[in-house]
Design an enzyme around this catalytic site. Structure first.
Site, PDB file in Angstrom:
ATOM      1  N   ALA A  10       0.813  -1.223   0.000  1.00 60.26           N
ATOM      2  CA  ALA A  10       0.000   0.000   0.000  1.00 60.26           C
ATOM      3  C   ALA A  10       0.841   1.266   0.000  1.00 60.26           C
ATOM      4  O   ALA A  10       0.351   2.342  -0.316  1.00 60.26           O
ATOM      5  CB  ALA A  10      -0.929   0.002   1.217  1.00 60.26           C
ATOM      6  N   ARG A  15      10.928   6.571  -2.590  1.00 62.66           N
ATOM      7  CA  ARG A  15      12.335   6.612  -2.978  1.00 62.66           C
ATOM      8  C   ARG A  15      12.581   6.136  -4.412  1.00 62.66           C
ATOM      9  O   ARG A  15      13.651   6.335  -4.967  1.00 62.66           O
ATOM     10  CB  ARG A  15      13.161   5.773  -1.984  1.00 62.66           C
ATOM     11  CG  ARG A  15      13.252   6.422  -0.612  1.00 62.66           C
ATOM     12  CD  ARG A  15      13.721   5.464   0.474  1.00 62.66           C
ATOM     13  NE  ARG A  15      12.639   4.610   0.957  1.00 62.66           N
ATOM     14  CZ  ARG A  15      12.767   3.725   1.952  1.00 62.66           C
ATOM     15  NH1 ARG A  15      13.930   3.568   2.538  1.00 62.66           N
ATOM     16  NH2 ARG A  15      11.738   2.989   2.332  1.00 62.66           N
ATOM     17  N   THR A  78       3.654  -0.183   8.561  1.00 69.72           N
ATOM     18  CA  THR A  78       3.489  -1.602   8.217  1.00 69.72           C
ATOM     19  C   THR A  78       2.553  -2.329   9.195  1.00 69.72           C
ATOM     20  O   THR A  78       1.819  -3.231   8.787  1.00 69.72           O
ATOM     21  CB  THR A  78       4.853  -2.306   8.172  1.00 69.72           C
ATOM     22  OG1 THR A  78       5.594  -1.977   9.360  1.00 69.72           O
ATOM     23  CG2 THR A  78       5.670  -1.867   6.964  1.00 69.72           C
ATOM     24  N   ASP A 102       8.020  -5.491  -1.741  1.00 61.75           N
ATOM     25  CA  ASP A 102       9.216  -4.988  -2.416  1.00 61.75           C
ATOM     26  C   ASP A 102      10.415  -5.913  -2.288  1.00 61.75           C
ATOM     27  O   ASP A 102      11.550  -5.506  -2.509  1.00 61.75           O
ATOM     28  CB  ASP A 102       9.561  -3.574  -1.923  1.00 61.75           C
ATOM     29  CG  ASP A 102       9.862  -3.506  -0.429  1.00 61.75           C
ATOM     30  OD1 ASP A 102       9.843  -4.551   0.244  1.00 61.75           O
ATOM     31  OD2 ASP A 102      10.133  -2.394   0.057  1.00 61.75           O
ATOM     32  N   TYR A 365      12.674  -5.697 -48.117  1.00 60.21           N
ATOM     33  CA  TYR A 365      11.519  -5.537 -47.238  1.00 60.21           C
ATOM     34  C   TYR A 365      10.428  -6.493 -47.687  1.00 60.21           C
ATOM     35  O   TYR A 365       9.939  -6.404 -48.822  1.00 60.21           O
ATOM     36  CB  TYR A 365      11.001  -4.089 -47.252  1.00 60.21           C
ATOM     37  CG  TYR A 365       9.708  -3.965 -46.492  1.00 60.21           C
ATOM     38  CD1 TYR A 365       9.655  -4.305 -45.136  1.00 60.21           C
ATOM     39  CD2 TYR A 365       8.532  -3.557 -47.106  1.00 60.21           C
ATOM     40  CE1 TYR A 365       8.466  -4.233 -44.420  1.00 60.21           C
ATOM     41  CE2 TYR A 365       7.340  -3.479 -46.398  1.00 60.21           C
ATOM     42  CZ  TYR A 365       7.312  -3.818 -45.061  1.00 60.21           C
ATOM     43  OH  TYR A 365       6.135  -3.760 -44.366  1.00 60.21           O
ATOM     44  N   ASN A 385       3.497  -2.668 -50.052  1.00 57.04           N
ATOM     45  CA  ASN A 385       2.277  -3.201 -49.431  1.00 57.04           C
ATOM     46  C   ASN A 385       1.283  -2.124 -49.016  1.00 57.04           C
ATOM     47  O   ASN A 385       0.168  -2.423 -48.656  1.00 57.04           O
ATOM     48  CB  ASN A 385       2.639  -4.055 -48.215  1.00 57.04           C
ATOM     49  CG  ASN A 385       3.412  -3.278 -47.168  1.00 57.04           C
ATOM     50  OD1 ASN A 385       4.142  -2.337 -47.481  1.00 57.04           O
ATOM     51  ND2 ASN A 385       3.239  -3.658 -45.921  1.00 57.04           N
ATOM     52  N   ARG A 439      10.620  -2.918 -67.174  1.00 50.88           N
ATOM     53  CA  ARG A 439      11.529  -1.800 -66.983  1.00 50.88           C
ATOM     54  C   ARG A 439      11.838  -1.237 -68.360  1.00 50.88           C
ATOM     55  O   ARG A 439      11.622  -1.913 -69.379  1.00 50.88           O
ATOM     56  CB  ARG A 439      12.807  -2.266 -66.280  1.00 50.88           C
ATOM     57  CG  ARG A 439      13.607  -3.250 -67.096  1.00 50.88           C
ATOM     58  CD  ARG A 439      14.729  -3.872 -66.303  1.00 50.88           C
ATOM     59  NE  ARG A 439      15.562  -4.674 -67.196  1.00 50.88           N
ATOM     60  CZ  ARG A 439      16.219  -5.759 -66.823  1.00 50.88           C
ATOM     61  NH1 ARG A 439      16.141  -6.201 -65.567  1.00 50.88           N
ATOM     62  NH2 ARG A 439      16.959  -6.404 -67.675  1.00 50.88           N
TER      63      ARG A 439
HETATM   64  C1  UD1 Z   1      10.712  -2.478   6.569  1.00 53.08           C
HETATM   65  C2  UD1 Z   1      10.877  -2.897   8.039  1.00 53.08           C
HETATM   66  C3  UD1 Z   1      12.351  -3.072   8.359  1.00 53.08           C
HETATM   67  C4  UD1 Z   1      12.928  -4.130   7.429  1.00 53.08           C
HETATM   68  C5  UD1 Z   1      12.655  -3.761   5.955  1.00 53.08           C
HETATM   69  C6  UD1 Z   1      13.026  -4.929   5.087  1.00 53.08           C
HETATM   70  C7  UD1 Z   1       9.049  -1.885   9.331  1.00 53.08           C
HETATM   71  C8  UD1 Z   1       8.659  -0.802  10.241  1.00 53.08           C
HETATM   72  N1  UD1 Z   1      10.293  -1.879   8.905  1.00 53.08           N
HETATM   73  O1  UD1 Z   1      11.315  -1.214   6.403  1.00 53.08           O
HETATM   74  O2  UD1 Z   1      12.514  -3.506   9.696  1.00 53.08           O
HETATM   75  O3  UD1 Z   1      14.316  -4.239   7.639  1.00 53.08           O
HETATM   76  O4  UD1 Z   1      11.272  -3.485   5.742  1.00 53.08           O
HETATM   77  O5  UD1 Z   1      12.869  -4.618   3.740  1.00 53.08           O
HETATM   78  O6  UD1 Z   1       8.240  -2.730   9.029  1.00 53.08           O
HETATM   79  N2  UD1 Z   1       3.526  -0.535   3.436  1.00 53.08           N
HETATM   80  C9  UD1 Z   1       2.156  -0.503   3.458  1.00 53.08           C
HETATM   81  N3  UD1 Z   1       1.545   0.436   4.216  1.00 53.08           N
HETATM   82  C10 UD1 Z   1       2.218   1.330   4.959  1.00 53.08           C
HETATM   83  C11 UD1 Z   1       3.640   1.294   4.940  1.00 53.08           C
HETATM   84  C12 UD1 Z   1       4.254   0.338   4.175  1.00 53.08           C
HETATM   85  O7  UD1 Z   1       1.487  -1.301   2.801  1.00 53.08           O
HETATM   86  O8  UD1 Z   1       1.577   2.156   5.630  1.00 53.08           O
HETATM   87  C13 UD1 Z   1       4.184  -1.547   2.592  1.00 53.08           C
HETATM   88  C14 UD1 Z   1       5.009  -0.937   1.487  1.00 53.08           C
HETATM   89  O9  UD1 Z   1       4.253  -0.776   0.312  1.00 53.08           O
HETATM   90  C15 UD1 Z   1       6.134  -1.943   1.316  1.00 53.08           C
HETATM   91  C16 UD1 Z   1       6.250  -2.614   2.670  1.00 53.08           C
HETATM   92  O10 UD1 Z   1       5.070  -2.287   3.371  1.00 53.08           O
HETATM   93  O11 UD1 Z   1       5.820  -2.935   0.366  1.00 53.08           O
HETATM   94  C17 UD1 Z   1       7.478  -2.151   3.441  1.00 53.08           C
HETATM   95  O12 UD1 Z   1       7.451  -0.760   3.609  1.00 53.08           O
HETATM   96  P1  UD1 Z   1       8.769   0.103   3.500  1.00 53.08           P
HETATM   97  O13 UD1 Z   1       8.416   1.525   3.707  1.00 53.08           O
HETATM   98  O14 UD1 Z   1       9.506  -0.246   2.282  1.00 53.08           O
HETATM   99  O15 UD1 Z   1       9.559  -0.405   4.805  1.00 53.08           O
HETATM  100  P2  UD1 Z   1      11.111  -0.300   5.082  1.00 53.08           P
HETATM  101  O16 UD1 Z   1      11.438   1.084   5.471  1.00 53.08           O
HETATM  102  O17 UD1 Z   1      11.840  -0.871   3.960  1.00 53.08           O
HETATM  103 CA    CA Z   2      11.316  -1.622   1.910  1.00 51.29          CA
END
Ligand code: UD1
Ligand code: CA
Length: 470
Positions: A10, A15, A78, A102, A365, A385, A439
């Site tokens: 979500a 970045r 998360t 990701d 061609y 063509n 020709r």
């Molecule tokens: C997160 C972990 C970190 C871990 C790392 C590994 C947490 C707080 N941190 O950090 O400990 O080392 O992943 O890759 O969990 N997402 C949502 N909703 C939100 C926020 C995020 O669905 O409100 C989803 C993002 O789309 C993404 C995933 O959660 O797919 C991880 O979020 P991201 O912001 O990439 O976390 P990191 O900072 O990488």
């Molecule tokens: Ca991440």
């Protein structure tokens, strides 16, 4: 003992600096989120839930029917995202795998091992950890003397000493459902990002005396995640290497695996040779004993046994056994090229059929044409063509000889074993065994140039280029 998975997708993916959602960025030709769903598939879980939010329409259309969707309207972290999925869990689910969208290199076996470890040890959670050289940006894992995990600290909240730790949280966990639900209600956004961290559930579980264990990832590459484009390239390389190693184990020679790109859905037969600079994409199928490359891009191509494609681009078409294509050929969609055919340098073929043993050796061609077997298409031949509005087809029968620089004005039907003279512009059908020449007749004037030179020398005033009139 029901098992389910929740995949988080979500977040913004800020970045990446992209208009496209992060989980839709492709790795080896497939969106990241689909790699994860493909690896989950063999586990035959009761449920797979993807949490969407940002650009949810785009993400959901890629996921299609492959998972249930839970929506997180505001991205508050998360932990908050997992909470959005909890109401959807089936009543008898007791093991929940949580993954982030990701990290597309994760494998089925690893996920299975996490479920098994959690269930056997009756843990509240099992966290997949990894020891990495560069832990920057990742959550650090802290273990107690008994080896159980005590807490996970996000980099942004870590002290300099904590940051020195190289054991990281991969973001892949198996939870006991009841512990997950209970601990999430206690998570508070009291951190530098003011987010509800899923990682905080670990310390909360430990505080209530529940066991949390770590399982070390067997392969640190498998848990690479993508926050920016540099990491995307790293993940692409890692998966590319995995794909190359798979095909090398299957009997394919890849001279330089660092310099080829092979899509996940591509197949390659034994004893084929893949030369540097080759890109194989989509559903491309390469047969046995083929030589592909160098510097060749094939998209959704079917290439049969023993064929060679050299420094060329081809898509959505087929190439028959022992056919040679290139160098510098361009095969466009809808082309069906037979066996033992030669398509040589600077030849373009589009939406056409070429029968077995036909030769189009150079600079031609062939568009919207049905060319039979054993046909010779000379240098510079063009199927005309397009009349400015519509495309028309050219048909050429078996064994026909088309001389150099012939223009074939379509629609046109040329029978078998016919002979079209070089330099002709053919506008009318030619029957089988027919001969056509179209020709201007040549005019030859003996000594004309010699006489002209002599005249020029005598007639010094005015100079020929200053003469008025002819
Ligand atoms: C997160 C972990 C970190 C871990 C790392 C590994 C947490 C707080 N941190 O950090 O400990 O080392 O992943 O890759 O969990 N997402 C949502 N909703 C939100 C926020 C995020 O669905 O409100 C989803 C993002 O789309 C993404 C995933 O959660 O797919 C991880 O979020 P991201 O912001 O990439 O976390 P990191 O900072 O990488
Ligand atoms: Ca991440």
């Amino acid at each position: 003992m029901g098992r389910s998975a929740i995949v988080l997708a979500a977040g913004h993916g800020t970045r990446m600096k992209s208009k496209k959602h992060k989980v839709l960025h492709e790795v080896c030709g497939k969106p990241m989120i689909l790699h994860i769903l493909d690896e989950i598939q063999p586990l035959l879980l009761d449920q797979v839930i993807v949490v969407t939010g940002q650009q949810r329409e785009a993400v959901e259309s890629v996921i299609g029917e492959r998972a249930e969707i839970a929506v997180q309207n505001e991205q508050k972290g998360t932990g908050h995202a997992v909470q959005a999925a909890l109401p959807k869990l089936l009543p008898d689910t007791d093991s929940v795998l949580v993954l982030y969208g990701d990290a597309p290199l994760i494998r089925t076996e690893t996920m299975e091992a996490l479920f098994a470890a959690r269930e056997q040890r009756r843990a509240a959670a099992v966290v997949l950890t990894a020891d990495v050289d560069d832990p920057s940006g990742l959550g650090r894992v802290f273990e107690g003397l008994d080896g159980a995990i005590e807490r996970v600290v996000e980099e942004k909240d870590a002290t300099p000493e904590e940051r020195a730790v190289r054991r990281i949280n991969t973001g892949i966990y198996a939870f006991a459902r009841a512990d997950l639900e209970e601990s999430l209600t206690k998570v508070r956004p009291t951190n530098t990002q003011a987010e509800y961290y899923l990682t905080d559930t670990i310390a909360i579980m430990r505080a209530s005396g529940r066991p949390v264990y770590g399982v070390a990832a067997a392969d640190a590459q498998e848990v690479l995640s993508v926050n920016d484009r540099i990491q995307l390239a790293r993940v692409e390389r890692a998966m590319q290497m995995r794909i190359c190693e798979h095909w090398m184990r299957e009997g394919v020679t890849i001279i330089d695996p660092m310099h080829v790109t092979i899509g996940v859905d591509v197949t390659i037969g034994r004893d084929s040779l893949i030369l540097p600079g080759t890109v194989l994409e989509g559903g491309t199928e390469i047969g046995e004993g083929c030589v592909i490359g160098p510097n060749t891009r094939l998209t959704n191509m079917r290439v049969s046994f023993g064929a060679e494609v050299e420094t060329s681009v081809a898509r959505d078409s087929s190439i028959g056994e022992h056919t040679h294509v290139g160098p510098f050929a361009y095969i466009r969609p809808g082309s069906n090229i037979g066996a033992n055919v030669k398509v040589g340098d600077f030849v373009e073929v589009k939406n056409s059929t070429l029968g077995d043993r036909t030769k189009v050796s150079h600079l031609a061609y062939v568009g919207d044409a049905d060319v039979g077997s054993d046909v010779n298409i000379g240098c510079g031949v063009i199927t005309v063509n397009y009349d400015g509005k519509r495309k028309h087809r050219t048909v050429i029968g078996d064994g026909t000889f088309v001389g150099s620089n012939v223009n074939l004005i379509a629609p046109l039907d040329v029978g078998a074993d016919a002979y079209l003279c070089a330099g002709s512009t053919i506008t009318e059908d030619v029957p089988a065994d027919g001969f056509a020449i179209a020709r201007n007749r040549q005019v030859t004037k003996p000594d004309y140039v010699k006489n002209w030179r002599a005249r020029r020398e005598e007639d010094s005033d005015p100079a020929p280029n200053e003469r008025k009139g002819p």
